[in-house]
Design a protein around this motif. Structure first.
Motif, mmCIF file in Angstrom:
data_model
loop_
_atom_site.group_PDB
_atom_site.id
_atom_site.type_symbol
_atom_site.label_atom_id
_atom_site.label_comp_id
_atom_site.label_asym_id
_atom_site.label_seq_id
_atom_site.Cartn_x
_atom_site.Cartn_y
_atom_site.Cartn_z
ATOM 1 N N SER A 1 3.979 5.356 6.538
ATOM 2 C CA SER A 1 3.675 4.081 6.537
ATOM 3 C C SER A 1 4.696 3.071 5.736
ATOM 4 C CB SER A 1 2.441 3.934 5.154
ATOM 5 O OG SER A 1 0.916 4.346 6.159
ATOM 6 N N THR B 1 2.211 6.692 -6.957
ATOM 7 C CA THR B 1 0.421 7.153 -7.559
ATOM 8 C C THR B 1 0.199 8.785 -6.802
ATOM 9 O OG1 THR B 1 -0.344 6.143 -6.388
ATOM 10 C CG2 THR B 1 0.249 5.123 -8.293
ATOM 11 N N LYS B 2 0.539 8.762 -5.711
ATOM 12 C CA LYS B 2 0.148 10.108 -5.312
ATOM 13 C C LYS B 2 0.819 10.439 -4.361
ATOM 14 C CE LYS B 2 -3.595 7.685 -2.969
ATOM 15 N NZ LYS B 2 -4.792 7.600 -2.018
ATOM 16 N N VAL C 1 2.455 1.706 -3.524
ATOM 17 C CA VAL C 1 1.342 2.083 -4.288
ATOM 18 C C VAL C 1 1.214 3.747 -4.399
ATOM 19 C CG1 VAL C 1 -1.057 2.221 -5.200
ATOM 20 C CG2 VAL C 1 0.804 0.436 -5.099
ATOM 21 N N GLN C 2 1.252 4.027 -2.892
ATOM 22 C CA GLN C 2 0.534 5.832 -2.421
ATOM 23 C C GLN C 2 1.721 6.192 -2.834
ATOM 24 O OE1 GLN C 2 -0.567 4.817 1.747
ATOM 25 N NE2 GLN C 2 -2.713 5.066 0.721
ATOM 26 N N ARG D 1 0.773 -1.269 -0.037
ATOM 27 C CA ARG D 1 -0.108 -0.016 -0.148
ATOM 28 C C ARG D 1 1.173 1.137 0.005
ATOM 29 N NH1 ARG D 1 -5.685 0.511 0.987
ATOM 30 N NH2 ARG D 1 -5.936 2.585 1.566
ATOM 31 N N SER D 2 1.981 1.428 0.432
ATOM 32 C CA SER D 2 2.790 2.587 0.833
ATOM 33 C C SER D 2 3.711 2.567 -0.388
ATOM 34 C CB SER D 2 3.564 2.598 2.065
ATOM 35 O OG SER D 2 4.437 1.706 2.099
#
Lengths: 126, 132
Positions: B49, B37-38, B33-34, B30-31
């Motif tokens: 994270s 991407t953003k 990807v985050q 998750r971290s």
């Protein structure tokens, strides 16, 4: 994404988790029914992975693609990994690992449904 | 199975390692990807994270390897988790504007079903129980 399939996966996972829990309480090792149950679930999850990718490609919904496919992939891996790991432990706790694996699959389904824009938010956050 | 096991990663420890592995995997995925991407939307939260994810990976390996050295590593990592989730949890409750988005440890790990809060306690309990 097929919501029905997702609910079937949740049902199957809870069923397998329940059976693993019974084995855990009775101090038994991972047995054949548990193995086959997880195998069936894994096959359904492979189907969901394929179907989910097709649905993602066709949908006009605003879905986080990478995360979505990541969850689908993780869900496919959870049953085999937890079974292999569970079999390796020659105590009741081997079945405990399978319970964790199944709970993971349920959590992933809730997250998939949330990403798709339906269902309860489920486990999310940062 | 009558003999109580002293190994960190067998018996109940195996279940603990399994939960740690799941949390490490989800926090890492998750971290990453985050951040990719953003990352500019909430750099502090996502970096936090990512740090948490690394700590979970270290703890997982420390528990799974089950050597005296890895036990010390697990102690440090799990203590860091407990401090992290309590500190960040408290900060996120006291000042909601501090982080632009939720991190693994925000609101005491609420987004992850409070697993980040419970896990270090269980981890420390297990480390104490298997002490020789």
């Amino acid at each position: 994404m097929s919501l029905t399939l997702s609910y079937v996966v949740i049902g199957l996972s809870l069923l397998v988790a329940g059976y693993a829990l019974v084995l855990l309480v009775r101090d038994r090792l991972v047995d054949n029914p548990l193995f086959y149950g997880s195998a069936v679930l894994a096959l359904v999850l492979v189907g969901q992975l394929v179907g989910g990718c097709v649905a993602l490609a066709q949908t006009s919904r605003d879905v986080e693609g990478i995360t979505f496919v990541g969850y689908l992939l993780t869900a496919v891996l959870a049953p085999p990994v937890s079974i292999v790991w569970g079999v390796a432990d020659k105590s009741r706790w081997g079945t405990g690992v399978v319970v964790i694996g199944m709970v993971t699959v349920v959590a992933l389904q809730l997250r998939l449904l949330a990403l798709w824009g339906v269902g309860p938010g489920g486990l999310g956050g940062g | 199975m009558a003999e109580p096991t002293r190994s960190l990663s067998s018996g109940p420890g195996r279940v603990l390692v399994a939960v740690y592995a799941v949390l490490a995997l989800s926090a890492t995925g998750r971290s990453v990807v985050q951040l990719v991407t953003k990352g500019d939307e909430a750099p502090v939260a996502y970096t936090l994270s990512a740090v948490a994810a690394v700590v979970y990976i270290v703890a997982t390996v420390g528990l799974a390897r089950s050597t005296p050295g890895s036990r010390r590593v697990a102690w440090v990592a799990i203590s860091a988790e407990l401090v992290g989730v309590l500190l960040v949890g408290l900060l996120s409750v006291v000042d909601v504007t501090l982080f632009d988005d939720a991190s693994v440890w925000s609101d005491f790990g609420q987004g992850y079903g409070y697993v980040p809060l419970v896990l270090p306690v269980l981890g420390i309990a297990w480390l104490l129980r298997t002490r020789t």
